[in-house]
Design an enzyme around this catalytic site. Structure first.
Site, PDB file in Angstrom:
ATOM      1  N   HIS A  54     -27.154  -3.474  25.563  1.00  0.00           N
ATOM      2  CA  HIS A  54     -26.731  -3.144  24.196  1.00  0.00           C
ATOM      3  C   HIS A  54     -25.223  -2.986  24.190  1.00  0.00           C
ATOM      4  O   HIS A  54     -24.681  -1.903  24.411  1.00  0.00           O
ATOM      5  CB  HIS A  54     -27.430  -1.861  23.744  1.00  0.00           C
ATOM      6  N   GLU A 108     -29.679  -6.680  17.033  1.00  0.00           N
ATOM      7  CA  GLU A 108     -29.764  -5.331  16.465  1.00  0.00           C
ATOM      8  C   GLU A 108     -29.677  -5.481  14.949  1.00  0.00           C
ATOM      9  O   GLU A 108     -28.602  -5.477  14.366  1.00  0.00           O
ATOM     10  CB  GLU A 108     -28.655  -4.427  16.989  1.00  0.00           C
ATOM     11  N   HIS A 115     -30.331   3.389  21.366  1.00  0.00           N
ATOM     12  CA  HIS A 115     -29.433   4.560  21.302  1.00  0.00           C
ATOM     13  C   HIS A 115     -30.169   5.840  20.850  1.00  0.00           C
ATOM     14  O   HIS A 115     -29.999   6.322  19.739  1.00  0.00           O
ATOM     15  CB  HIS A 115     -28.188   4.305  20.475  1.00  0.00           C
ATOM     16  N   ASP A 131     -23.161   0.398  24.063  1.00  0.00           N
ATOM     17  CA  ASP A 131     -22.986   0.180  22.617  1.00  0.00           C
ATOM     18  C   ASP A 131     -21.510  -0.045  22.309  1.00  0.00           C
ATOM     19  O   ASP A 131     -21.010   0.304  21.238  1.00  0.00           O
ATOM     20  CB  ASP A 131     -23.542   1.358  21.806  1.00  0.00           C
ATOM     21  N   LEU A 172     -20.365   7.529  13.145  1.00  0.00           N
ATOM     22  CA  LEU A 172     -20.102   6.952  14.456  1.00  0.00           C
ATOM     23  C   LEU A 172     -20.383   5.460  14.416  1.00  0.00           C
ATOM     24  O   LEU A 172     -21.390   5.017  13.842  1.00  0.00           O
ATOM     25  CB  LEU A 172     -20.957   7.622  15.529  1.00  0.00           C
ATOM     26  N   ALA A 173     -19.501   4.690  15.044  1.00  0.00           N
ATOM     27  CA  ALA A 173     -19.580   3.231  14.966  1.00  0.00           C
ATOM     28  C   ALA A 173     -19.422   2.619  16.348  1.00  0.00           C
ATOM     29  O   ALA A 173     -18.357   2.118  16.710  1.00  0.00           O
ATOM     30  CB  ALA A 173     -18.506   2.705  14.016  1.00  0.00           C
ATOM     31  N   GLY A 174     -20.485   2.672  17.130  1.00  0.00           N
ATOM     32  CA  GLY A 174     -20.387   2.144  18.477  1.00  0.00           C
ATOM     33  C   GLY A 174     -19.513   3.033  19.348  1.00  0.00           C
ATOM     34  O   GLY A 174     -19.274   4.202  19.046  1.00  0.00           O
TER      35      GLY A 174
END
Length: 394
Positions: free
Chosen positions: A67, A137, A224, A282, A317-319
Site C-alpha cells: 500500500h 484503493e 490502514h 501509505d 490525514l492524507a497518506g
C-alpha cells in the site's frame, strides 16, 4: 543497480529466517538466488564468491509494501516511466524490494491508464524495487469515509469493471480496497477471491455485522487499520472490532506514530499473531522530500513535520511520508515487537497475502536474493534486489 554482484556470500550475520535467527549466520547467493542459509562455519566453499562480512548486523528479507502511492513528487495515479523509476528508486533506497502500485479513487479512464502504464513498466524490466502488481484503493469506497480520496469519483462496487481489467491484464491486480457494506460488494468479493485477488475492506462505514457477512463470502483483508473505518465501541464493535476479533482478516498498519498510537498498534499486534499483521507506508508523493505543498491523486496536500493533511477545514490525514525502514524501526522501538516479528510484518506476511511467497519475502534457499543488511541500531546498510546491489547514484 550494479550488475556484477549477483553472486556473493554474506557471513558473520544475524540471519533472520522462518526457522529462527542464525547467530553468526551466513547466506550464499548465486546468480541472484539464495543457495545457502546457515552458520558461517557451515558455509560451503566461501572463497569461490565475493565475501561480505556483516559484522554482526541483521540480514533480513527485503520489505514488501502492498500500500504505497508514490514519492519524490511522483504518484502512481499519474504514471510515467520516469515517475515509476523515481518512486521505485526512492523506496528501494529505504529497503523496499517489492511493492504494489496503489491507486486512488479516480475516474475509470485514469485507472485504465494506470493499469496500462504499470503493465508496460513491469514487462519492460525494472531497475529498482520491483512492481509486482497493482492495488486498487477505490473507487468503490464509502462516501461517508472518503478520507483523502476525492468523493466526486466514488462509485458502487462494480464487478464488471474489475473483471474486464483482470482479463485484459491477467495477474496484475493483486488487491482491491472497497466498502463491503455497499450494494454489489459481495458479488465483487466472490469474483476477487475466485481469482486469488485480495478483497480488502477500507474507507468503510460497515457495522460489525456487515463486515462479518462480507467475511463469510470471502473478505480477507483490511487497509490502514483504525483509519477511515467505523471505530471500536463496546456495544457497537464496528469495522475495527470485527477485524480485531477475526483472525481470518489480515490488517495493515501505518507505523509512523502519526496515524495510530503505538498502544493501539500493540493491541493490534497482540491479536494478529498468525501471519496477519502487515506493515505498510501509505506513502504519497511527498515521501523522500520535506515540508511543502503536494498532490495526492487530484487533491492538494500540505506536509509539515512528516504530517500530511488535505487542505480542508478538518485537516484530514492524507497518506504519509513514511518509508518501510522507518516503520520497521517504529514497530521494534515504540511498539515493542521483536526484530523477527517486525520482519515478518514487513516481508513474510505481505508476500503470503499477495501470493508471491514462493519467490520472495523470506531468507530461504531457492528464493530470489531480496535482502537487507540492517545494523544493530536498525539503520539500513545495504539493499539487494534479486542479488543486485542497490546503488543510489545510478
Amino acid at each position: 543497480m550494479s550488475g556484477n554482484d549477483r553472486t556473493f556470500n554474506l557471513v558473520h550475520a544475524e540471519v533472520v529466517t522462518p526457522r529462527g535467527t542464525f547467530r553468526d549466520g551466513a547466506v550464499a547467493v548465486e546468480d541472484g538466488v539464495i543457495t545457502y542459509v546457515g552458520t558461517t562455519a557451515g558455509l560451503p566453499n566461501p572463497a569461490e564468491a565475493e565475501t561480505i562480512d556483516a559484522g554482526g548486523s541483521y540480514v533480513l528479507p527485503g520489505f514488501i509494501d502492498v500500500h504505497v502511492h508514490g514519492g519524490m513528487l511522483e504518484d502512481f495515479s499519474k504514471p510515467s516511466k520516469q515517475g515509476l523509476d523515481a518512486i521505485t528508486k526512492l523506496h528501494c533506497s529505504q529497503g523496499t524490494t517489492s511493492m504494489l502500485a496503489t491507486t486512488m479513487t479516480l475516474p475509470k479512464a485514469m485507472i485504465d491508464n494506470v493499469l496500462a502504464e504499470v503493465h508496460q513498466y513491469i514487462t519492460g524490466g525494472m531497475p529498482y524495487a520491483q512492481l509486482v502488481g497493482v492495488h486498487l484503493e477505490g473507487p468503490f469506497i464509502s462516501p461517508k469515509w472518503p478520507g483523502a480520496q476525492n468523493p466526486e469519483h466514488i462509485v458502487p462496487p462494480n464487478r464488471e469493471w474489475v473483471e474486464a481489467w483482470d482479463q485484459q491484464y491477467p495477474g496484475l491486480i493483486k488487491q482491491v480496497t472497497f466498502a463491503p457494506e455497499r450494494e454489489g460488494a459481495h458479488e465483487l468479493i466472490r469474483y476477487l477471491r475466485k481469482q486469488g485477488i485480495v478483497a480488502a475492506a477500507g474507507h468503510t462505514d460497515a457495522t460489525y455485522e456487515e463486515i462479518m457477512a462480507a467475511y463469510e463470502v470471502g473478505l480477507n483483508h483490511s487497509v490502514h487499520m483504525f483509519n477511515a473505518m467505523t471505530p471500536l465501541h463496546h456495544r457497537k464493535p464496528g469495522t475495527a472490532g470485527a477485524i480485531l476479533s477475526t483472525p481470518g482478516i489480515s490488517a495493515e498498519i501505518i507505523a509512523d506514530g502519526i496515524h495510530v498510537h503505538h498502544a493501539a498498534i500493540r493491541l493490534l499486534a497482540s491479536v494478529k499473531t498468525g501471519g496477519n499483521l502487515i506493515l505498510i507506508t501509505d506513502a504519497m508523493s511527498a515521501a523522500g522530500l520535506g515540508n511543502g505543498d503536494y498532490m495526492l491523486g487530484d487533491l492538494p496536500v500540505v506536509v509539515k513535520d512528516n504530517v500530511c493533511t488535505l487542505r480542508d477545514s478538518e485537516g484530514t490525514l492524507a497518506g504519509s511520508t513514511l518509508t518501510m525502514i522507518r516503520g520497521f524501526r517504529h514497530l521494534v522501538r515504540e511498539v515493542g515487537l521483536s526484530v523477527e516479528r517486525a520482519s515478518e510484518a514487513a516481508s513474510g506476511n505481505p508476500a503470503k497475502l499477495i501470493r508471491i511467497d514462493h519467490l520472495t519475502g523470506s531468507v530461504e534457499t531457492g528464493k530470489q536474493a531480496d535482502l537487507l543488511l540492517v545494523d544493530r541500531d536498525l539503520d539500513l546498510q545495504r539493499v539487494w534486489v534479486k542479488g543486485r546491489s542497490f546503488r543510489e547514484n545510478e
